[in-house]
Design a protein around this motif. Structure first.
Motif, short mmCIF file in Angstrom:
data_model
loop_
_atom_site.label_atom_id
_atom_site.label_comp_id
_atom_site.label_asym_id
_atom_site.label_seq_id
_atom_site.Cartn_x
_atom_site.Cartn_y
_atom_site.Cartn_z
N PRO A 156 0.84 -1.20 0.00
CA PRO A 156 0.00 0.00 0.00
C PRO A 156 0.88 1.25 0.00
O PRO A 156 2.05 1.21 0.37
N SER A 157 0.30 2.34 -0.42
CA SER A 157 1.01 3.63 -0.46
C SER A 157 0.56 4.48 0.72
O SER A 157 -0.64 4.70 0.92
N ASP A 158 1.53 4.96 1.50
CA ASP A 158 1.19 5.80 2.66
C ASP A 158 2.44 6.55 3.11
O ASP A 158 3.57 6.14 2.83
N SER A 159 2.23 7.64 3.81
CA SER A 159 3.35 8.44 4.30
C SER A 159 3.81 7.96 5.66
O SER A 159 3.09 7.24 6.37
N ILE A 160 4.99 8.34 6.05
CA ILE A 160 5.52 8.03 7.38
C ILE A 160 4.58 8.54 8.46
O ILE A 160 4.28 7.83 9.44
N ASP A 161 4.10 9.76 8.29
CA ASP A 161 3.23 10.37 9.31
C ASP A 161 1.93 9.59 9.47
O ASP A 161 1.54 9.23 10.59
N TYR A 162 1.23 9.38 8.36
CA TYR A 162 -0.08 8.74 8.44
C TYR A 162 0.02 7.27 8.83
O TYR A 162 -0.79 6.75 9.60
N ALA A 163 1.02 6.58 8.28
CA ALA A 163 1.13 5.14 8.53
C ALA A 163 1.51 4.84 9.97
O ALA A 163 1.02 3.86 10.56
N VAL A 164 2.39 5.66 10.56
CA VAL A 164 2.95 5.31 11.88
C VAL A 164 2.92 6.46 12.87
O VAL A 164 2.32 6.35 13.95
N ILE A 165 3.59 7.54 12.56
CA ILE A 165 3.92 8.56 13.56
C ILE A 165 2.70 9.09 14.29
O ILE A 165 2.68 9.20 15.52
N GLU A 166 1.64 9.42 13.55
CA GLU A 166 0.47 10.02 14.18
C GLU A 166 -0.31 9.02 15.04
O GLU A 166 -1.17 9.42 15.82
N LYS A 167 -0.01 7.72 14.92
CA LYS A 167 -0.70 6.71 15.73
C LYS A 167 -0.01 6.45 17.06
O LYS A 167 -0.63 5.90 17.98
N LEU A 168 1.25 6.80 17.17
CA LEU A 168 2.03 6.42 18.35
C LEU A 168 1.53 7.03 19.65
O LEU A 168 1.47 6.32 20.67
N PRO A 169 1.18 8.33 19.71
CA PRO A 169 0.75 8.88 21.01
C PRO A 169 -0.46 8.17 21.61
O PRO A 169 -0.62 8.14 22.84
#
Length: 450
Positions: free
Chosen positions: A213-226
């Motif tokens: 799948p196509s996704d950015s670092i932010d959307y795929a992972v970073i924004e989910k961590l908090p």
């Protein structure tokens, strides 16, 4: 900008352990351009991973992390997009030093830019201030706000612009992908397991990578961590005041360029302007003259001319999409094309003819090839050409020429120490780049045209 990014950590070797050369991820169509730019920047030995198709930044970082861990090492990675401007290099390197130890301990570190005005074109990071510390915990993210919310964020003081720069261990990223996007991770693992080496490049398996799948670092992972502390992946932010700008649009280029008293920025020697305000004028091959322009972007290149209101620069992507729908060649490639041996520029073309300016690097050679539909005339402008024509091999000096008929095997080589420049005149019924039959090639391209 690519050169600046690849050399942005120079001078930090005494304080932070670094790999001998950077690792780059790019599309396979850009491989020779990237290699050429690294050579011009004095960067040697770089590892270049070639994406067979665009899948955004998360798969790109994933294949980079998998390659970094291939030797049973677990290095700290600093992910830097090549479209960033950093005006204060010392401040940037200080922020990297600050983040390094935090990332080395297994945390995810992002870099937040201290905002100087209520920008609506960037995402924002909300953080919890840590007293007497320069690294803070991230509480959440906010998408590009409207002007009023942007002013509130700036006044609040606990918001930073999201720079899109990240520092973390390779294993930390792979662990995060296991939680957030296992489908993407599995596709990238399969692609790297079947990867093959091609000259100085590494080619992940196309079928496996394209299935990701196509996704950015932010959307795929970073924004989910908090929202998931149970994963044990602490997300931190280092505030940075380094004159950072994400030059993703032409209005951003205007902002980071030197401006005159009327707010005009000029790039190139062939620019004239009169009674203009707050405009960017760029010339690369011919005269650009502006009169009475206000808030406009004018960009001239050998390929095309762009004129756009600064408020509408984000809409240029729609024009590119329109070009792609019509199968226009400029939607995919520039007039000047890089090759492993140098580059060529198509300077003129018409019915049954095409004129190219060809530059061959010292010691480089084109493939031994033939054409089924076109003949070629070569005129040496600079340097000495070693020409193979059938069973003959001879030298051509400046102002000398030769003729290659249709169907004749030939090769061009620069055995000298300076770049070789020739003018090639092609004539025939069909002049496409796919009319090349490679008989022998030092770059391994005999299977298909590359």
């Amino acid at each position: 900008m690519l050169q600046q990014t690849a050399t942005r950590l120079h001078g930090l070797h005494s304080t932070i352990p670094q790999a001998p050369a950077p690792l780059l991820v790019c599309n396979e169509e850009h491989r020779f351009l990237v290699a050429s730019q690294l050579m011009d920047a004095g960067v040697s030995g770089a590892t270049i991973l070639l994406e067979p198709a665009a899948r955004n930044t998360a798969p790109a970082l994933t294949i980079a992390a998998l390659h970094a861990c291939a030797g049973r090492e677990d290095p700290v990675m600093l992910a830097m997009p090549a479209d960033h401007v950093i005006a204060d290099l010392a401040a940037f390197q200080y922020a990297v030093q600050t983040a390094y130890e935090v990332a080395r301990q297994g945390n995810v570190v992002t870099f937040g830019v201290v905002g100087s005005y209520p920008e609506t074109g960037y995402g924002y990071i909300r953080y919890c201030p840590a007293q007497a510390q320069s690294v803070h915990l991230v509480e959440g993210f906010t998408e590009k706000p409207d002007a009023e919310r942007a002013r509130q964020y700036l006044a609040d003081g606990n918001y930073l612009w999201n720079s899109g720069l990240f520092m973390l261990r390779a294993s930390t990223w792979l662990q995060a992908m296991t939680h957030c996007r296992p489908d993407m991770l599995h596709a990238c693992e399969a692609a790297m397991q079947a990867a093959r080496h091609d000259l100085d490049f590494i080619r992940p398996d196309a079928a496996a990578f394209n299935s990701s799948p196509s996704d950015s670092i932010d959307y795929a992972v970073i924004e989910k961590l908090p929202a998931h502390p149970e994963w044990g992946l602490k997300l931190c932010v280092v505030p940075m005041q380094a004159g950072w700008s994400d030059v993703g649009a032409w209005d951003a280029v205007w902002k980071v360029s030197e401006q005159d008293a009327c707010g005009n920025a000029v790039v190139g020697d062939l620019v004239l302007h009169q009674s203009c305000t707050d405009s960017l004028l760029v010339s690369s091959s011919r005269l650009v003259a502006g009169v009475g322009l206000q808030n406009l972007i004018v960009v001239e290149t050998p390929d095309a001319v762009l004129v756009v209101d600064k408020r509408c620069t984000q809409d240029i992507k729609q024009m590119v999409a329109s070009l792609a729908r019509t199968s226009h060649s400029l939607a995919h490639t520039h007039r000047k094309v890089c090759r492993p041996w140098g580059w060529y520029d198509c300077v003129d073309r018409g019915d049954r003819f095409q004129v190219k300016r060809i530059v061959v690097n010292p010691g480089a050679s084109l493939s031994l090839q033939m054409h089924q539909h076109r003949a070629e005339h070569w005129v040496v402008v600079k340097g000495v050409a070693e020409v193979t024509h059938g069973d003959r091999c001879f030298l051509l000096h400046e102002n000398e020429s030769t003729y290659i008929p249709v169907g004749h095997a030939h090769r061009l080589r620069n055995s000298g120490g300076e770049p070789l420049e020739i003018i090639e005149i092609q004539s025939g019924a069909y002049l496409g780049e796919d009319d090349i039959v490679r008989l022998d090639d030092v770059y391994g391209r005999t299977e298909k045209v590359q």
